[in-house]
Design a protein around this motif. Structure first.
Motif, PDB file in Angstrom:
ATOM      1  N   UNK A  19       0.834  -1.216   0.034  1.00 33.83           N
ATOM      2  CA  UNK A  19      -0.097  -0.101  -0.227  1.00 33.83           C
ATOM      3  C   UNK A  19       0.833   1.203   0.058  1.00 33.83           C
ATOM      4  N   UNK A  20       2.206   0.914   0.566  1.00 25.22           N
ATOM      5  CA  UNK A  20       3.148   2.307   0.357  1.00 25.22           C
ATOM      6  C   UNK A  20       3.626   2.623  -0.911  1.00 25.22           C
ATOM      7  N   UNK A  21       3.346   1.562  -2.207  1.00 21.05           N
ATOM      8  CA  UNK A  21       3.950   1.844  -3.277  1.00 21.05           C
ATOM      9  C   UNK A  21       3.503   2.964  -4.047  1.00 21.05           C
ATOM     10  N   UNK A  22       4.239   3.925  -4.510  1.00 24.15           N
ATOM     11  CA  UNK A  22       3.659   5.065  -5.144  1.00 24.15           C
ATOM     12  C   UNK A  22       3.044   5.107  -6.367  1.00 24.15           C
ATOM     13  N   UNK A  23       1.744   4.825  -6.320  1.00 21.66           N
ATOM     14  CA  UNK A  23       0.872   4.635  -7.432  1.00 21.66           C
ATOM     15  C   UNK A  23      -0.451   5.419  -6.967  1.00 21.66           C
ATOM     16  N   UNK A  24      -0.773   6.293  -7.417  1.00 19.61           N
ATOM     17  CA  UNK A  24      -1.970   7.232  -7.416  1.00 19.61           C
ATOM     18  C   UNK A  24      -3.062   6.116  -7.824  1.00 19.61           C
ATOM     19  N   UNK A  25      -4.446   6.703  -7.059  1.00 17.28           N
ATOM     20  CA  UNK A  25      -5.567   6.074  -7.251  1.00 17.28           C
ATOM     21  C   UNK A  25      -6.741   7.053  -7.018  1.00 17.28           C
ATOM     22  N   UNK A  26      -7.796   6.626  -7.626  1.00 17.20           N
ATOM     23  CA  UNK A  26      -9.243   7.197  -7.122  1.00 17.20           C
ATOM     24  C   UNK A  26      -9.957   6.305  -6.354  1.00 17.20           C
ATOM     25  N   UNK A  27     -10.347   7.052  -5.294  1.00 16.03           N
ATOM     26  CA  UNK A  27     -11.514   6.329  -4.544  1.00 16.03           C
ATOM     27  C   UNK A  27     -12.544   7.311  -3.918  1.00 16.03           C
ATOM     28  N   UNK A  28     -13.579   6.761  -4.056  1.00  8.32           N
ATOM     29  CA  UNK A  28     -14.946   7.408  -3.704  1.00  8.32           C
ATOM     30  C   UNK A  28     -14.740   8.853  -4.160  1.00  8.32           C
ATOM     31  N   UNK A  29     -14.631   9.003  -5.285  1.00  9.76           N
ATOM     32  CA  UNK A  29     -14.354  10.428  -5.937  1.00  9.76           C
ATOM     33  C   UNK A  29     -13.399  11.291  -5.695  1.00  9.76           C
ATOM     34  N   UNK A  30     -12.402  10.708  -4.950  1.00  8.44           N
ATOM     35  CA  UNK A  30     -11.258  11.485  -4.589  1.00  8.44           C
ATOM     36  C   UNK A  30      -9.899  10.956  -5.030  1.00  8.44           C
ATOM     37  N   UNK A  31      -8.859  11.693  -5.205  1.00 12.50           N
ATOM     38  CA  UNK A  31      -7.610  11.104  -5.835  1.00 12.50           C
ATOM     39  C   UNK A  31      -6.669  11.148  -4.764  1.00 12.50           C
ATOM     40  N   UNK A  33      -2.599   9.936  -3.571  1.00 17.00           N
ATOM     41  CA  UNK A  33      -1.108   9.586  -4.111  1.00 17.00           C
ATOM     42  C   UNK A  33      -0.874   8.181  -3.956  1.00 17.00           C
ATOM     43  N   UNK A  34      -1.269   7.625  -2.831  1.00 18.93           N
ATOM     44  CA  UNK A  34      -1.084   6.111  -2.685  1.00 18.93           C
ATOM     45  C   UNK A  34      -2.194   5.408  -1.889  1.00 18.93           C
ATOM     46  N   UNK A  35      -2.301   3.990  -2.014  1.00 18.64           N
ATOM     47  CA  UNK A  35      -3.311   3.462  -1.236  1.00 18.64           C
ATOM     48  C   UNK A  35      -3.297   3.852   0.339  1.00 18.64           C
ATOM     49  N   UNK A  36      -2.039   4.026   0.677  1.00 20.53           N
ATOM     50  CA  UNK A  36      -2.002   4.376   2.087  1.00 20.53           C
ATOM     51  C   UNK A  36      -2.305   5.720   2.398  1.00 20.53           C
ATOM     52  N   UNK A  37      -2.383   6.598   1.631  1.00 20.20           N
ATOM     53  CA  UNK A  37      -2.953   8.080   1.760  1.00 20.20           C
ATOM     54  C   UNK A  37      -4.356   7.807   1.887  1.00 20.20           C
ATOM     55  N   UNK A  38      -5.069   6.913   1.032  1.00 26.10           N
ATOM     56  CA  UNK A  38      -6.524   7.071   1.141  1.00 26.10           C
ATOM     57  C   UNK A  38      -6.759   6.301   2.140  1.00 26.10           C
ATOM     58  N   UNK A  39      -6.277   5.332   2.769  1.00 34.69           N
ATOM     59  CA  UNK A  39      -6.736   4.711   4.017  1.00 34.69           C
ATOM     60  C   UNK A  39      -6.574   5.822   5.092  1.00 34.69           C
ATOM     61  N   UNK A  40      -5.440   6.234   5.278  1.00 37.66           N
ATOM     62  CA  UNK A  40      -5.188   7.072   6.541  1.00 37.66           C
ATOM     63  C   UNK A  40      -6.072   8.271   6.556  1.00 37.66           C
ATOM     64  N   UNK A  41      -6.276   8.933   5.297  1.00 40.60           N
ATOM     65  CA  UNK A  41      -6.893  10.240   5.183  1.00 40.60           C
ATOM     66  C   UNK A  41      -8.546   9.791   5.687  1.00 40.60           C
ATOM     67  N   UNK A  42      -8.991   8.620   4.954  1.00 43.89           N
ATOM     68  CA  UNK A  42     -10.428   8.303   5.300  1.00 43.89           C
ATOM     69  C   UNK A  42     -10.506   7.752   6.856  1.00 43.89           C
ATOM     70  N   UNK A  43      -9.594   7.520   7.359  1.00 43.05           N
ATOM     71  CA  UNK A  43      -9.572   7.343   8.920  1.00 43.05           C
ATOM     72  C   UNK A  43      -9.704   8.337   9.910  1.00 43.05           C
ATOM     73  N   UNK A  44      -9.226   9.489   9.436  1.00 41.62           N
ATOM     74  CA  UNK A  44      -9.085  10.752   9.988  1.00 41.62           C
ATOM     75  C   UNK A  44     -10.295  11.729  10.259  1.00 41.62           C
ATOM     76  N   UNK A  45     -10.710  12.473  10.998  1.00 37.28           N
ATOM     77  CA  UNK A  45     -11.625  13.613  11.089  1.00 37.28           C
ATOM     78  C   UNK A  45     -11.514  14.276  10.286  1.00 37.28           C
ATOM     79  N   UNK A  46     -12.548  15.026   9.494  1.00 40.88           N
ATOM     80  CA  UNK A  46     -12.447  15.964   8.513  1.00 40.88           C
ATOM     81  C   UNK A  46     -11.270  17.088   8.638  1.00 40.88           C
TER      82      UNK A  46
END
Length: 154
Positions: A19-31, A33-46
């Motif tokens: 998940x740390x591999x540097x490959x961007x992705x789109x998830x739930x309408x948001x881009x 930088x990595x799968x790890x970014x998506x996971x940790x951002x969604x974990x956090x309060x706004x």
């Protein structure tokens, strides 16, 4: 090839499984930088999401996200986090045919995130010295099975 161990996101034949591999992705309408970014951002309060999105590496966002206090984490995170991770991993491999081919090329090997350091997080998502739940590996193997069954983008 009975078992494939991966961890380093930038080196090795199977580094892209991380998940740390540097490959961007789109998830739930948001881009992201990595799968790890998506996971940790969604974990956090706004209030913390923009700050986490700006992390320059997946390793830094992982460290910051893993250090969030319970009051900084969205409600029901611990009930939903595996489902969310599964969706993020699916998005990564659905959106990148080369990564999907890499995953399918692992044949029937057991996939293991082989952590170099021991921690509760390392033993949850992967294994440390052969001990752990290997949840990420199980997600990847499940996704590989679905692709083989023709369930792309399911």
């Amino acid at each position: 090839m009975n078992e494939i161990r991966f961890y380093d996101p930038r080196h090795g034949e199977f580094c892209a499984l991380s998940n740390l591999h540097p490959r961007a992705l789109e998830y739930a309408g948001q881009r992201y930088a990595t799968a790890e970014h998506a996971y940790q951002v969604l974990k956090a309060r706004p209030a913390l999401r923009e700050w986490l999105m700006a992390a320059p590496t997946a390793e830094l966002v992982a460290a910051a996200g893993d250090a969030l206090a319970p009051e900084q984490t969205v409600d029901h995170w611990y009930e939903d986090h595996v489902k969310i991770m599964t969706g993020i991993v699916r998005a990564k491999f659905d959106q990148h045919p080369d990564l999907r081919a890499l995953l399918l090329g692992t044949q029937n090997a057991r996939l293991v995130e082989w952590a170099p350091d021991d921690s509760e997080v390392a033993r949850y998502w992967g294994e440390y010295q052969g001990q752990g739940h290997n949840v990420l590996g199980k997600i990847l193997m499940g996704l590989r099975h679905e692709y083989r069954q023709g369930r792309f983008g399911a």
